[in-house]
Design a protein around this motif. Structure first.
Motif, PDB file in Angstrom:
ATOM      1  N   TRP A  45      59.931   7.436  67.188  1.00  0.00           N
ATOM      2  CA  TRP A  45      60.048   8.549  68.146  1.00  0.00           C
ATOM      3  C   TRP A  45      59.285   9.736  67.849  1.00  0.00           C
ATOM      4  O   TRP A  45      58.816  10.675  68.441  1.00  0.00           O
ATOM      5  N   ALA A  46      58.501   9.509  66.606  1.00  0.00           N
ATOM      6  CA  ALA A  46      57.663  10.721  66.194  1.00  0.00           C
ATOM      7  C   ALA A  46      55.985  10.269  66.372  1.00  0.00           C
ATOM      8  O   ALA A  46      55.127  10.904  65.961  1.00  0.00           O
ATOM      9  N   ARG A  47      55.847   9.085  66.890  1.00  0.00           N
ATOM     10  CA  ARG A  47      54.476   8.577  67.004  1.00  0.00           C
ATOM     11  C   ARG A  47      54.305   8.054  68.491  1.00  0.00           C
ATOM     12  O   ARG A  47      53.168   7.370  68.688  1.00  0.00           O
ATOM     13  N   ASP A  48      55.260   7.660  69.101  1.00  0.00           N
ATOM     14  CA  ASP A  48      55.120   6.859  70.378  1.00  0.00           C
ATOM     15  C   ASP A  48      54.575   7.707  71.490  1.00  0.00           C
ATOM     16  O   ASP A  48      54.579   8.978  71.925  1.00  0.00           O
ATOM     17  N   ALA A  49      53.449   7.319  72.033  1.00  0.00           N
ATOM     18  CA  ALA A  49      52.488   7.819  73.096  1.00  0.00           C
ATOM     19  C   ALA A  49      53.433   8.139  74.599  1.00  0.00           C
ATOM     20  O   ALA A  49      53.434   9.300  75.126  1.00  0.00           O
ATOM     21  N   VAL A  50      54.502   7.233  74.875  1.00  0.00           N
ATOM     22  CA  VAL A  50      55.302   7.612  75.977  1.00  0.00           C
ATOM     23  C   VAL A  50      56.138   8.974  75.600  1.00  0.00           C
ATOM     24  O   VAL A  50      56.278   9.916  76.425  1.00  0.00           O
ATOM     25  N   ASP A  51      56.747   8.878  74.356  1.00  0.00           N
ATOM     26  CA  ASP A  51      57.728  10.119  74.121  1.00  0.00           C
ATOM     27  C   ASP A  51      56.704  11.363  74.053  1.00  0.00           C
ATOM     28  O   ASP A  51      57.187  12.494  74.319  1.00  0.00           O
ATOM     29  N   ALA A  52      55.404  11.180  73.551  1.00  0.00           N
ATOM     30  CA  ALA A  52      54.530  12.325  73.373  1.00  0.00           C
ATOM     31  C   ALA A  52      54.195  12.923  74.745  1.00  0.00           C
ATOM     32  O   ALA A  52      54.335  14.178  74.939  1.00  0.00           O
ATOM     33  N   GLN A  53      54.239  12.032  75.852  1.00  0.00           N
ATOM     34  CA  GLN A  53      53.921  12.409  77.297  1.00  0.00           C
ATOM     35  C   GLN A  53      55.007  13.240  77.700  1.00  0.00           C
ATOM     36  O   GLN A  53      54.966  14.244  78.421  1.00  0.00           O
ATOM     37  N   LYS A  54      56.128  12.700  77.442  1.00  0.00           N
ATOM     38  CA  LYS A  54      57.332  13.192  78.020  1.00  0.00           C
ATOM     39  C   LYS A  54      57.588  14.564  77.457  1.00  0.00           C
ATOM     40  O   LYS A  54      57.954  15.781  78.299  1.00  0.00           O
ATOM     41  N   VAL A  83      46.790  10.079  54.577  1.00  0.00           N
ATOM     42  CA  VAL A  83      47.344   9.762  55.819  1.00  0.00           C
ATOM     43  C   VAL A  83      48.394   8.878  55.693  1.00  0.00           C
ATOM     44  O   VAL A  83      48.445   7.804  55.066  1.00  0.00           O
ATOM     45  N   VAL A  84      49.591   9.177  56.330  1.00  0.00           N
ATOM     46  CA  VAL A  84      50.909   8.308  56.380  1.00  0.00           C
ATOM     47  C   VAL A  84      50.747   7.043  57.445  1.00  0.00           C
ATOM     48  O   VAL A  84      50.325   7.204  58.463  1.00  0.00           O
ATOM     49  N   GLY A  85      50.973   5.770  56.871  1.00  0.00           N
ATOM     50  CA  GLY A  85      50.769   4.656  57.501  1.00  0.00           C
ATOM     51  C   GLY A  85      51.858   4.725  58.832  1.00  0.00           C
ATOM     52  O   GLY A  85      53.006   5.140  58.617  1.00  0.00           O
ATOM     53  N   ALA A  86      51.708   4.153  60.201  1.00  0.00           N
ATOM     54  CA  ALA A  86      52.407   3.904  61.163  1.00  0.00           C
ATOM     55  C   ALA A  86      53.870   3.314  60.707  1.00  0.00           C
ATOM     56  O   ALA A  86      54.837   3.655  61.064  1.00  0.00           O
ATOM     57  N   GLU A  87      53.638   2.330  59.847  1.00  0.00           N
ATOM     58  CA  GLU A  87      54.806   1.908  59.433  1.00  0.00           C
ATOM     59  C   GLU A  87      56.104   2.578  58.742  1.00  0.00           C
ATOM     60  O   GLU A  87      57.160   2.323  58.790  1.00  0.00           O
ATOM     61  N   ASP A  88      55.550   3.802  58.143  1.00  0.00           N
ATOM     62  CA  ASP A  88      56.394   4.689  57.379  1.00  0.00           C
ATOM     63  C   ASP A  88      56.889   5.718  58.400  1.00  0.00           C
ATOM     64  O   ASP A  88      57.408   6.923  57.828  1.00  0.00           O
ATOM     65  N   PHE A 125      61.614  15.118  60.163  1.00  0.00           N
ATOM     66  CA  PHE A 125      61.504  14.579  61.572  1.00  0.00           C
ATOM     67  C   PHE A 125      62.583  13.343  61.452  1.00  0.00           C
ATOM     68  O   PHE A 125      62.731  12.974  62.801  1.00  0.00           O
ATOM     69  N   ARG A 126      62.817  12.818  60.491  1.00  0.00           N
ATOM     70  CA  ARG A 126      63.522  11.731  60.596  1.00  0.00           C
ATOM     71  C   ARG A 126      65.088  11.735  61.225  1.00  0.00           C
ATOM     72  O   ARG A 126      65.683  10.949  61.402  1.00  0.00           O
ATOM     73  N   TYR A 127      65.345  13.088  61.148  1.00  0.00           N
ATOM     74  CA  TYR A 127      66.710  13.424  61.567  1.00  0.00           C
ATOM     75  C   TYR A 127      66.828  13.474  62.989  1.00  0.00           C
ATOM     76  O   TYR A 127      68.236  13.719  63.292  1.00  0.00           O
ATOM     77  N   SER A 128      65.913  13.338  63.710  1.00  0.00           N
ATOM     78  CA  SER A 128      66.270  13.399  65.020  1.00  0.00           C
ATOM     79  C   SER A 128      64.921  13.208  66.104  1.00  0.00           C
ATOM     80  O   SER A 128      63.944  13.766  65.640  1.00  0.00           O
ATOM     81  N   PRO A 129      65.006  12.491  66.988  1.00  0.00           N
ATOM     82  CA  PRO A 129      63.805  12.318  68.120  1.00  0.00           C
ATOM     83  C   PRO A 129      64.116  13.784  68.825  1.00  0.00           C
ATOM     84  O   PRO A 129      64.928  14.642  68.691  1.00  0.00           O
ATOM     85  N   VAL A 130      62.967  13.810  69.750  1.00  0.00           N
ATOM     86  CA  VAL A 130      63.047  14.969  70.632  1.00  0.00           C
ATOM     87  C   VAL A 130      64.002  14.494  71.703  1.00  0.00           C
ATOM     88  O   VAL A 130      63.919  13.469  72.389  1.00  0.00           O
ATOM     89  N   ARG A 131      64.955  15.292  72.064  1.00  0.00           N
ATOM     90  CA  ARG A 131      66.151  14.969  72.899  1.00  0.00           C
ATOM     91  C   ARG A 131      65.705  15.592  74.424  1.00  0.00           C
ATOM     92  O   ARG A 131      66.109  16.738  74.777  1.00  0.00           O
ATOM     93  N   LYS A 177      60.665  19.008  64.444  1.00  0.00           N
ATOM     94  CA  LYS A 177      59.429  18.513  63.529  1.00  0.00           C
ATOM     95  C   LYS A 177      58.800  17.302  64.035  1.00  0.00           C
ATOM     96  O   LYS A 177      57.639  17.012  64.215  1.00  0.00           O
ATOM     97  N   SER A 178      59.570  16.426  64.859  1.00  0.00           N
ATOM     98  CA  SER A 178      59.293  15.490  65.533  1.00  0.00           C
ATOM     99  C   SER A 178      58.440  15.845  66.679  1.00  0.00           C
ATOM    100  O   SER A 178      57.482  15.416  67.034  1.00  0.00           O
ATOM    101  N   ALA A 179      58.670  16.990  67.337  1.00  0.00           N
ATOM    102  CA  ALA A 179      57.921  17.597  68.457  1.00  0.00           C
ATOM    103  C   ALA A 179      56.520  17.948  67.819  1.00  0.00           C
ATOM    104  O   ALA A 179      55.453  17.781  68.639  1.00  0.00           O
ATOM    105  N   ASN A 180      56.449  18.622  66.543  1.00  0.00           N
ATOM    106  CA  ASN A 180      55.123  18.989  66.057  1.00  0.00           C
ATOM    107  C   ASN A 180      54.259  17.642  65.976  1.00  0.00           C
ATOM    108  O   ASN A 180      53.172  17.633  66.140  1.00  0.00           O
ATOM    109  N   MET A 181      54.966  16.426  65.451  1.00  0.00           N
ATOM    110  CA  MET A 181      54.115  15.387  65.417  1.00  0.00           C
ATOM    111  C   MET A 181      53.399  14.827  66.677  1.00  0.00           C
ATOM    112  O   MET A 181      52.296  14.416  66.952  1.00  0.00           O
ATOM    113  N   LEU A 182      54.467  14.800  67.693  1.00  0.00           N
ATOM    114  CA  LEU A 182      54.178  14.336  68.966  1.00  0.00           C
ATOM    115  C   LEU A 182      53.015  15.230  69.734  1.00  0.00           C
ATOM    116  O   LEU A 182      52.159  14.633  70.415  1.00  0.00           O
TER     117      LEU A 182
END
Length: 327
Positions: free
Chosen positions: A303-312, A294-299, A167-173, A195-200
């Motif tokens: 773009w893979a955990r933001d609530a605004v991106d998730a709703q978009k 569980v992986v901490g948010a700091e890691d 997921f680290r290779y790209s946010p959802v465009r 993979k970022s989309a799966n997380m969001l």
């Protein structure tokens, strides 16, 4: 706190979760032999699930997985469903068939996917990684959830989305999921976007349905190169990732060697995500897991955990499948 490690096997976690596995109805996507979905199914089968629904693009291969389950747990019921995640209409057909098999689903494991494939689009014109890895699962899961928890109903249910630390290779465009119709395509970025989309998606489900008994998490199973997922990738291709990590500024991955896992180790986090009771804690709903932790948010990149991106992403996904899911 989980004491599991990268070397923990699926069988070890399943033994610890045997009471949670017993009598459950479990749906798994991507269940051809030599894949993690099939390995997950055969790993949990000896612990007495009531029914395992094997959803796959290839019925014949899924039927072989059903035979493998029968070899280790002949008393466990299985059903095979044809599922083509790259076709919105076929996903709808599969959801209808699944709901005809059972009204009760306890666990959905969205395991199927593709990785680092050449540029192509689905029949609906969506870039293939995004369409297969995210949109197909988004639609299937929501069609099933609308029946199970729609209308304000409450049911204890787990949704597991198999992501990757790629997921680290790209946010959802959001404005360009198709990479300029392929003109700016980079296969690892396309994989990373999905993979970022799966997380969001997991975070959205937790936020929207957590108060109705739905627990939704995503996970990184580890690097397992012996599965069908790696069919487009040779060992030397992984050198591309070091270059991309430098471009992205992911310093900790620059010189890091890939820590390979066996399939048995790879499905440990699948089993943990699907059944471990620690994930019932509200603070763990929507989390991302690795090595059955569980992986901490700091890691996790924002773009893979933001609530605004998730709703978009949710809004975009509804537009692409031409259906709204309001919970």
């Amino acid at each position: 706190m989980s004491t599991y490690t990268a070397k923990t096997t699926g069988d070890e976690v399943a033994r610890a979760c045997k009471d949670q596995i017993a009598n459950k109805t479990v749906l798994v996507t991507g269940t051809t032999p030599n894949g993690l979905g099939a390995k997950f199914a055969t790993t949990i089968a000896p612990f007495g699930p009531a029914l395992i629904i094997l959803a796959s693009h290839c019925i014949t291969k899924a039927e072989q997985t059903a035979k493998d389950i029968a070899d280790v747990a002949p008393e466990v019921m299985t059903r095979v469903v044809e599922l083509d995640l790259s076709s919105i209409s076929k996903v709808r057909n599969a959801a209808k068939e699944i709901l005809g098999i059972t009204e009760k689903i306890d666990v959905i494991v969205n395991n199927a996917g593709i990785m680092a494939a050449p540029y192509s689009t689905t029949i609906d014109g969506i870039e293939s990684h995004f369409g297969t890895n995210h949109i197909g699962h988004f639609l299937l899961t929501n069609l099933l959830l609308s029946s199970v928890v729609g209308g304000g109903k409450t049911q204890s249910l787990r949704v597991v989305n198999v992501s990757s630390n790629g997921f680290r290779y790209s946010p959802v465009r959001i404005e360009d999921i198709n990479f300029g119709d392929g003109s700016t395509y980079e296969r690892w970025a396309a994989y990373g976007q999905s993979k970022s989309a799966n997380m969001l998606f997991s975070r959205s489900l937790a936020q929207k349905l957590g108060d109705r008994g739905v627990v939704s998490v995503s996970l990184h199973p580890g690097v397992i190169i012996t599965t069908n997922l790696s069919r487009h990738v040779a060992m030397e291709d992984f050198a591309e990732l070091g270059v991309l990590d430098r471009k992205m500024g992911n310093r900790k991955y620059w010189e890091q060697q890939f820590d390979m896992k066996s399939a048995a180790e790879g499905v440990a986090t699948h089993v943990f995500a699907a059944f471990h009771s620690s994930l019932d804690a509200p603070e763990n709903n929507g989390s991302y897991l690795a090595d059955s932790q569980v992986v901490g948010a700091e890691d996790i990149q924002s773009w893979a955990r933001d609530a605004v991106d998730a709703q978009k992403l949710w809004t975009l996904s509804e537009q692409l499948v031409s259906e709204k899911f309001s919970y």
